[in-house]
Design a protein around this motif. Structure first.
Motif, short mmCIF file in Angstrom:
data_model
loop_
_atom_site.label_atom_id
_atom_site.label_comp_id
_atom_site.label_asym_id
_atom_site.label_seq_id
_atom_site.Cartn_x
_atom_site.Cartn_y
_atom_site.Cartn_z
N VAL A 138 -48.65 49.99 12.16
CA VAL A 138 -47.70 49.83 13.25
C VAL A 138 -47.17 51.20 13.68
CG1 VAL A 138 -45.57 48.71 14.00
CG2 VAL A 138 -47.03 47.59 12.29
N ALA A 139 -47.31 51.49 14.98
CA ALA A 139 -46.82 52.74 15.55
C ALA A 139 -45.43 52.49 16.11
CB ALA A 139 -47.76 53.23 16.65
N TYR A 140 -44.43 52.95 15.38
CA TYR A 140 -43.02 52.73 15.72
C TYR A 140 -42.52 53.93 16.51
CZ TYR A 140 -37.97 52.11 14.64
OH TYR A 140 -36.60 51.97 14.69
N SER A 141 -41.99 53.68 17.70
CA SER A 141 -41.48 54.80 18.49
C SER A 141 -40.09 54.47 19.04
CB SER A 141 -42.43 55.14 19.65
OG SER A 141 -42.47 54.09 20.59
N SER A 142 -39.20 55.46 18.98
CA SER A 142 -37.84 55.27 19.47
C SER A 142 -37.24 56.61 19.84
CB SER A 142 -36.98 54.60 18.38
OG SER A 142 -35.63 54.61 18.77
N ASN A 143 -36.34 56.58 20.79
CA ASN A 143 -35.63 57.81 21.16
C ASN A 143 -34.60 58.20 20.12
OD1 ASN A 143 -36.90 58.53 23.55
ND2 ASN A 143 -35.60 57.21 24.80
N ASP A 150 -29.86 50.75 9.73
CA ASP A 150 -29.13 49.50 9.91
C ASP A 150 -29.24 48.95 11.33
OD1 ASP A 150 -28.32 49.58 7.29
OD2 ASP A 150 -26.32 50.37 7.72
N ILE A 151 -29.58 49.82 12.29
CA ILE A 151 -29.68 49.35 13.67
C ILE A 151 -31.13 49.15 14.10
CG2 ILE A 151 -27.46 50.31 14.37
CD1 ILE A 151 -29.02 52.65 15.65
N ASP A 152 -32.05 49.28 13.17
CA ASP A 152 -33.47 49.03 13.45
C ASP A 152 -33.76 47.56 13.21
OD1 ASP A 152 -36.23 48.76 13.47
OD2 ASP A 152 -36.53 49.85 11.59
N PHE A 153 -33.76 46.77 14.29
CA PHE A 153 -34.07 45.35 14.19
C PHE A 153 -35.51 45.06 14.60
CE2 PHE A 153 -29.50 45.72 15.17
CZ PHE A 153 -29.00 45.17 14.01
N ARG A 159 -42.66 43.28 10.47
CA ARG A 159 -43.15 43.10 9.09
C ARG A 159 -43.03 41.64 8.66
NH1 ARG A 159 -43.97 46.72 5.00
NH2 ARG A 159 -42.74 48.39 5.96
N GLN A 160 -41.90 41.01 8.99
CA GLN A 160 -41.69 39.60 8.62
C GLN A 160 -42.73 38.69 9.27
OE1 GLN A 160 -39.86 37.80 6.59
NE2 GLN A 160 -40.49 35.83 7.45
N MET A 161 -42.98 38.88 10.57
CA MET A 161 -43.94 38.03 11.26
C MET A 161 -45.36 38.23 10.72
SD MET A 161 -42.29 36.05 13.20
CE MET A 161 -43.78 35.26 13.84
N LEU A 162 -45.73 39.47 10.49
CA LEU A 162 -47.06 39.72 9.92
C LEU A 162 -47.19 39.08 8.55
CD1 LEU A 162 -47.50 43.45 10.97
CD2 LEU A 162 -48.77 41.50 11.89
N GLN A 171 -48.51 49.18 7.19
CA GLN A 171 -48.11 50.59 7.14
C GLN A 171 -47.51 50.97 8.49
OE1 GLN A 171 -51.28 53.25 6.08
NE2 GLN A 171 -50.07 55.10 6.37
N PHE A 172 -46.39 51.70 8.45
CA PHE A 172 -45.73 52.16 9.66
C PHE A 172 -45.89 53.66 9.82
CE2 PHE A 172 -43.64 48.14 9.06
CZ PHE A 172 -43.28 47.72 10.33
N VAL A 173 -46.08 54.08 11.05
CA VAL A 173 -46.06 55.49 11.44
C VAL A 173 -44.93 55.61 12.45
CG1 VAL A 173 -47.28 57.31 12.67
CG2 VAL A 173 -48.52 55.85 11.06
#
Length: 198
Positions: A138-143, A150-153, A159-162, A171-173
């Motif tokens: 999973v390619a996670y991107s955020s400003n 705690d604010i990453d929903f 992860r839960q759905m998978l 694995q997250f990047v």
């Protein structure tokens, strides 16, 4: 048999998307390691899926022989999405964070997939996923929404759905502070891509 990769992009940005750049990079690494890999791509940002609604639940709840033509088309789309997921050895998902959560179009993809008897089943001890021998990157991107904060929903939901579907090798990047420090945010993500076991 060729390695099968399912690529899911969900950014609404046609250009300049960090999550798309990362899914590009991840895919490049995987295809270099698996020459001849078969890649199936869905761009949910450019071509959104129809939302699940009363018509959708009615269609999938109606026996196949009794479905209207419209219901049959609705179920056929959901069936094709499920078949793509089950056929994949590796799923690469672009996860841009919008307002602290996953994009609506990515949630719709998960909603289309979440069908009892297809991607999971209920047992006396709880639900069991039916998607086997598949891993996800999973390619996670955020400003500025830091991965795992705690604010990453977004990441926990994905992860839960998978996991609900049976995919527990996840694995997250992450490029999670692009608006604050673009260079270090991209470097962190690139370092993560380089560590992916192809």
């Amino acid at each position: 048999m060729a390695h099968r990769i399912l690529r899911i992009d969900s950014s609404i940005k046609p250009e300049g998307s960090i999550s798309r750049q990362l899914t590009d990079d991840i895919l490049s690494r995987l295809t270099q390691a698996h020459p001849g890999a078969e890649v199936t791509s869905r761009d949910l940002g450019a071509d959104p899926l129809p939302a699940t609604d009363g018509h959708w639940i009615g269609a999938i709840s109606t026996p196949a022989a009794e479905r209207t033509a419209e219901q049959a088309r609705t179920v056929a789309l959901s069936d094709s999405l499920i078949a793509e997921l089950k056929a994949a050895d590796t799923v690469v998902i672009g996860l841009p964070v919008y307002n602290f959560a996953a994009p609506a179009q990515l949630k719709t993809w998960f909603d289309q997939l979440a069908r009892a008897g297809e991607t999971f089943k209920y047992t006396e001890t709880g639900p069991v996923g039916l998607v086997e021998n598949t891993r996800a990157i999973v390619a996670y991107s955020s400003n500025g929404t830091r991965f795992g904060s705690d604010i990453d929903f977004a990441s926990g939901y994905v992860r839960q759905m998978l996991g609900f579907f049976g995919i527990t090798d996840v694995q997250f990047v992450a490029s999670d502070h692009y608006a604050i420090d673009p260079a270090s945010s991209i470097k962190a993500a690139n370092d993560g891509v380089a560590k992916i076991a192809a």
